[in-house]
Write a protein that holds these residues in place. Structure first.
Motif, PDB file in Angstrom:
ATOM      1  N   HIS A  51       0.830  -1.207   0.000  1.00  0.00           N
ATOM      2  CA  HIS A  51       0.000   0.000   0.000  1.00  0.00           C
ATOM      3  C   HIS A  51       0.866   1.260   0.000  1.00  0.00           C
ATOM      4  CE1 HIS A  51      -4.201  -1.215   0.214  1.00  0.00           C
ATOM      5  NE2 HIS A  51      -3.868  -2.212   1.017  1.00  0.00           N
ATOM      6  N   GLU A  52       1.923   1.262   0.818  1.00  0.00           N
ATOM      7  CA  GLU A  52       2.780   2.441   0.922  1.00  0.00           C
ATOM      8  C   GLU A  52       3.481   2.745  -0.401  1.00  0.00           C
ATOM      9  OE1 GLU A  52       5.364   1.500   4.141  1.00  0.00           O
ATOM     10  OE2 GLU A  52       3.901   2.029   5.699  1.00  0.00           O
ATOM     11  N   VAL A  53       4.039   1.707  -1.018  1.00  0.00           N
ATOM     12  CA  VAL A  53       4.783   1.910  -2.263  1.00  0.00           C
ATOM     13  C   VAL A  53       3.842   2.309  -3.398  1.00  0.00           C
ATOM     14  CG1 VAL A  53       6.228   0.787  -4.008  1.00  0.00           C
ATOM     15  CG2 VAL A  53       6.647   0.354  -1.577  1.00  0.00           C
ATOM     16  N   VAL A  54       2.697   1.631  -3.494  1.00  0.00           N
ATOM     17  CA  VAL A  54       1.748   1.955  -4.566  1.00  0.00           C
ATOM     18  C   VAL A  54       1.187   3.364  -4.382  1.00  0.00           C
ATOM     19  CG1 VAL A  54      -0.455   1.329  -5.642  1.00  0.00           C
ATOM     20  CG2 VAL A  54       1.185  -0.464  -5.028  1.00  0.00           C
ATOM     21  N   ALA A  55       0.953   3.769  -3.134  1.00  0.00           N
ATOM     22  CA  ALA A  55       0.469   5.130  -2.877  1.00  0.00           C
ATOM     23  C   ALA A  55       1.494   6.163  -3.347  1.00  0.00           C
ATOM     24  CB  ALA A  55       0.173   5.314  -1.393  1.00  0.00           C
ATOM     25  N   ARG A  56       2.765   5.908  -3.103  1.00  0.00           N
ATOM     26  CA  ARG A  56       3.816   6.820  -3.581  1.00  0.00           C
ATOM     27  C   ARG A  56       3.840   6.864  -5.106  1.00  0.00           C
ATOM     28  NH1 ARG A  56       8.954   4.322  -1.390  1.00  0.00           N
ATOM     29  NH2 ARG A  56       9.935   5.975  -2.633  1.00  0.00           N
ATOM     30  N   PHE A  57       3.676   5.723  -5.720  1.00  0.00           N
ATOM     31  CA  PHE A  57       3.664   5.657  -7.178  1.00  0.00           C
ATOM     32  C   PHE A  57       2.494   6.459  -7.751  1.00  0.00           C
ATOM     33  CE2 PHE A  57       1.967   3.598 -11.010  1.00  0.00           C
ATOM     34  CZ  PHE A  57       3.069   3.662 -11.849  1.00  0.00           C
ATOM     35  N   ILE A  58       1.312   6.280  -7.172  1.00  0.00           N
ATOM     36  CA  ILE A  58       0.124   6.980  -7.669  1.00  0.00           C
ATOM     37  C   ILE A  58       0.285   8.491  -7.502  1.00  0.00           C
ATOM     38  CG2 ILE A  58      -2.326   7.391  -7.200  1.00  0.00           C
ATOM     39  CD1 ILE A  58      -2.640   4.407  -6.704  1.00  0.00           C
ATOM     40  N   ALA A  59       0.817   8.919  -6.357  1.00  0.00           N
ATOM     41  CA  ALA A  59       1.020  10.353  -6.136  1.00  0.00           C
ATOM     42  C   ALA A  59       1.975  10.931  -7.173  1.00  0.00           C
ATOM     43  CB  ALA A  59       1.559  10.581  -4.724  1.00  0.00           C
ATOM     44  N   ALA A  60       3.033  10.190  -7.480  1.00  0.00           N
ATOM     45  CA  ALA A  60       3.995  10.658  -8.479  1.00  0.00           C
ATOM     46  C   ALA A  60       3.380  10.678  -9.870  1.00  0.00           C
ATOM     47  CB  ALA A  60       5.240   9.760  -8.465  1.00  0.00           C
ATOM     48  N   MET A  61       2.555   9.680 -10.177  1.00  0.00           N
ATOM     49  CA  MET A  61       1.897   9.631 -11.483  1.00  0.00           C
ATOM     50  C   MET A  61       0.923  10.785 -11.657  1.00  0.00           C
ATOM     51  SD  MET A  61       2.480   7.088 -13.723  1.00  0.00           S
ATOM     52  CE  MET A  61       0.892   6.645 -14.442  1.00  0.00           C
ATOM     53  N   ALA A  79      10.023  12.033  -8.142  1.00  0.00           N
ATOM     54  CA  ALA A  79       9.245  11.148  -7.268  1.00  0.00           C
ATOM     55  C   ALA A  79       9.105   9.767  -7.890  1.00  0.00           C
ATOM     56  CB  ALA A  79       7.877  11.750  -6.986  1.00  0.00           C
ATOM     57  N   LEU A  80       8.954   9.706  -9.199  1.00  0.00           N
ATOM     58  CA  LEU A  80       8.886   8.425  -9.888  1.00  0.00           C
ATOM     59  C   LEU A  80      10.220   7.701  -9.788  1.00  0.00           C
ATOM     60  CD1 LEU A  80       6.821   9.406 -13.055  1.00  0.00           C
ATOM     61  CD2 LEU A  80       6.182   7.658 -11.369  1.00  0.00           C
ATOM     62  N   LEU A  81      11.311   8.418  -9.992  1.00  0.00           N
ATOM     63  CA  LEU A  81      12.638   7.804  -9.882  1.00  0.00           C
ATOM     64  C   LEU A  81      12.873   7.250  -8.479  1.00  0.00           C
ATOM     65  CD1 LEU A  81      14.791  10.410 -11.858  1.00  0.00           C
ATOM     66  CD2 LEU A  81      14.231   8.074 -12.583  1.00  0.00           C
ATOM     67  N   ASP A  82      12.343   7.934  -7.469  1.00  0.00           N
ATOM     68  CA  ASP A  82      12.534   7.502  -6.084  1.00  0.00           C
ATOM     69  C   ASP A  82      11.774   6.213  -5.773  1.00  0.00           C
ATOM     70  OD1 ASP A  82      14.152   9.664  -5.626  1.00  0.00           O
ATOM     71  OD2 ASP A  82      12.572  10.897  -4.692  1.00  0.00           O
ATOM     72  N   VAL A  83      10.643   5.993  -6.444  1.00  0.00           N
ATOM     73  CA  VAL A  83       9.828   4.819  -6.133  1.00  0.00           C
ATOM     74  C   VAL A  83      10.112   3.633  -7.063  1.00  0.00           C
ATOM     75  CG1 VAL A  83       7.804   5.265  -7.603  1.00  0.00           C
ATOM     76  CG2 VAL A  83       7.498   4.185  -5.356  1.00  0.00           C
ATOM     77  N   LEU A  84      10.845   3.886  -8.151  1.00  0.00           N
ATOM     78  CA  LEU A  84      11.166   2.835  -9.107  1.00  0.00           C
ATOM     79  C   LEU A  84      12.557   2.273  -8.833  1.00  0.00           C
ATOM     80  CD1 LEU A  84       9.938   4.529 -12.426  1.00  0.00           C
ATOM     81  CD2 LEU A  84       8.699   2.850 -11.023  1.00  0.00           C
ATOM     82  N   ALA A  85      12.695   0.948  -8.927  1.00  0.00           N
ATOM     83  CA  ALA A  85      14.013   0.330  -8.828  1.00  0.00           C
ATOM     84  C   ALA A  85      14.829   0.695 -10.058  1.00  0.00           C
ATOM     85  CB  ALA A  85      13.877  -1.187  -8.722  1.00  0.00           C
ATOM     86  N   PRO A  86      16.150   0.794  -9.927  1.00  0.00           N
ATOM     87  CA  PRO A  86      16.983   1.186 -11.081  1.00  0.00           C
ATOM     88  C   PRO A  86      16.763   0.312 -12.310  1.00  0.00           C
ATOM     89  CG  PRO A  86      18.263   1.267  -9.069  1.00  0.00           C
ATOM     90  CD  PRO A  86      16.943   0.641  -8.698  1.00  0.00           C
ATOM     91  N   ASP A  87      16.522  -0.988 -12.090  1.00  0.00           N
ATOM     92  CA  ASP A  87      16.352  -1.908 -13.226  1.00  0.00           C
ATOM     93  C   ASP A  87      14.884  -2.260 -13.456  1.00  0.00           C
ATOM     94  OD1 ASP A  87      16.054  -3.308 -10.889  1.00  0.00           O
ATOM     95  OD2 ASP A  87      17.282  -5.028 -11.492  1.00  0.00           O
ATOM     96  N   VAL A  88      13.981  -1.361 -13.088  1.00  0.00           N
ATOM     97  CA  VAL A  88      12.554  -1.608 -13.266  1.00  0.00           C
ATOM     98  C   VAL A  88      12.227  -1.916 -14.724  1.00  0.00           C
ATOM     99  CG1 VAL A  88      12.035   0.838 -13.631  1.00  0.00           C
ATOM    100  CG2 VAL A  88      10.251  -0.682 -12.783  1.00  0.00           C
ATOM    101  N   VAL A  89      11.227  -2.777 -14.917  1.00  0.00           N
ATOM    102  CA  VAL A  89      10.749  -3.128 -16.262  1.00  0.00           C
ATOM    103  C   VAL A  89       9.260  -2.832 -16.330  1.00  0.00           C
ATOM    104  CG1 VAL A  89      10.403  -4.970 -17.946  1.00  0.00           C
ATOM    105  CG2 VAL A  89      12.490  -4.927 -16.554  1.00  0.00           C
TER     106      VAL A  89
END
Length: 303
Positions: free
Chosen positions: A183-193, A200-210
């Protein structure tokens, strides 16, 4: 009198089938990755079970095991057909998402087995390997019963199970993540989106995200996976500009916390995540409208 006899016979057939229907659907769905095909397989299983006849059904000592074997055979037949169809699929193929109730998330093993991440891994197995893995690792079906269901010897099934187990272990997400962290991670993602905030997106995404998108050739989607947090963040940060009426909200999907995209009040996409070390390691965006038709009410899944 004849009508009453038929009614009693139908009731005798229905009772055990209804008792195990959620289990049968779960088996079929995990083998196929498609709710529509799973529903067809369960319906075919019901017809075959009803056709057995009352005297023969009465001799079935374990209706649950018998029905699981029946649904496995039907799912295997469907899976072989689907494997050929998916070779011609436009773009990336992702499993069909399902809304799930809180009790699915509470069963950690069931939640992992029906996650989009696991179903995507299972898609890399052959039909027999997938059936054996699902029956043994998820539902703990004895080897002799699996052998009967897939039409192979028990020794062969043990070898297949071992091979499939190693295959899945090398590809499955590396760690379990609590509902709270999801919930915490997805909430951060939605706020950044919602703000298009690249940092903010870079902070919530792993460097090797796919990021993987499935439009099925029906709606626009990214045809090939996009890798790397810089590229993914650059793409996602543009969404507020392209869809100013966008509404992104959380949903319980396949036993995990996901999101749904509703630009202009219409369901456009289901989004699922793989989360590792507090960041998003994979984003699955399912836009194929045929795969979104069942995101209306929670499915009852059972082991």
């Amino acid at each position: 009198m004849a009508s009453r006899t038929r009614s009693v016979a139908a009731g005798a057939a229905t009772e055990p089938f209804v008792a195990h229907r959620s289990l049968l659907f779960t088996v079929a769905y995990e083998m196929l990755g498609s709710a529509a095909d799973a529903e067809d397989v369960v319906q075919e299983t019901w017809l075959r079970w009803a056709d057995i006849g009352d005297p023969a059904r009465a001799e079935v000592r374990d209706p649950r095991a018998y029905l699981v074997r029946m649904v496995t055979r039907q799912a295997l037949n469907r899976l072989r057909t689907l494997a050929r169809q998916r070779e011609d699929y436009v773009g990336e193929w992702l499993p069909e998402p399902l809304l799930t109730s809180p009790d699915v998330a509470e069963d950690v093993e069931l939640a992992e087995s029906v996650s989009i991440a696991m179903l995507t891994v299972l898609e890399t197995l052959g039909p027999a390997e997938r059936a054996v893995f699902v029956l043994r690792e998820v539902f703990e079906v004895p080897y002799d019963e699996i052998a009967e269901a897939v039409g192979k010897s028990e020794a062969a099934v043990r070898q297949i199970a071992n091979r499939a187990r190693k295959h899945v272990a090398a590809r499955r997400p590396r760690m379990a993540v609590s509902q709270r962290e999801q919930h915490e991670v997805v909430a951060r993602f939605i706020a950044a989106m919602n703000t298009g905030d690249v940092q903010a997106l870079l902070d919530v995404l792993a460097p090797d995200v796919v990021l993987v998108s499935d439009g099925g050739g029906i709606v626009q989607s990214v045809l090939r996976p996009i890798a790397g947090h810089q590229r993914v963040a650059a793409l996602l940060s543009r969404f507020p500009q392209f869809a100013p009426g966008m509404a992104l909200s959380t949903i319980a999907v396949n036993g995990a916390v996901g999101a749904r995209l509703d630009p202009w009040g219409t369901l456009d996409a289901a989004v699922t995540f793989v989360i590792e070390d507090g960041r998003i390691a994979r984003i699955n965006v399912i836009r194929n409208p045929h795969k979104l038709e069942r995101l209306t009410a929670p499915f009852e899944l059972r082991r």
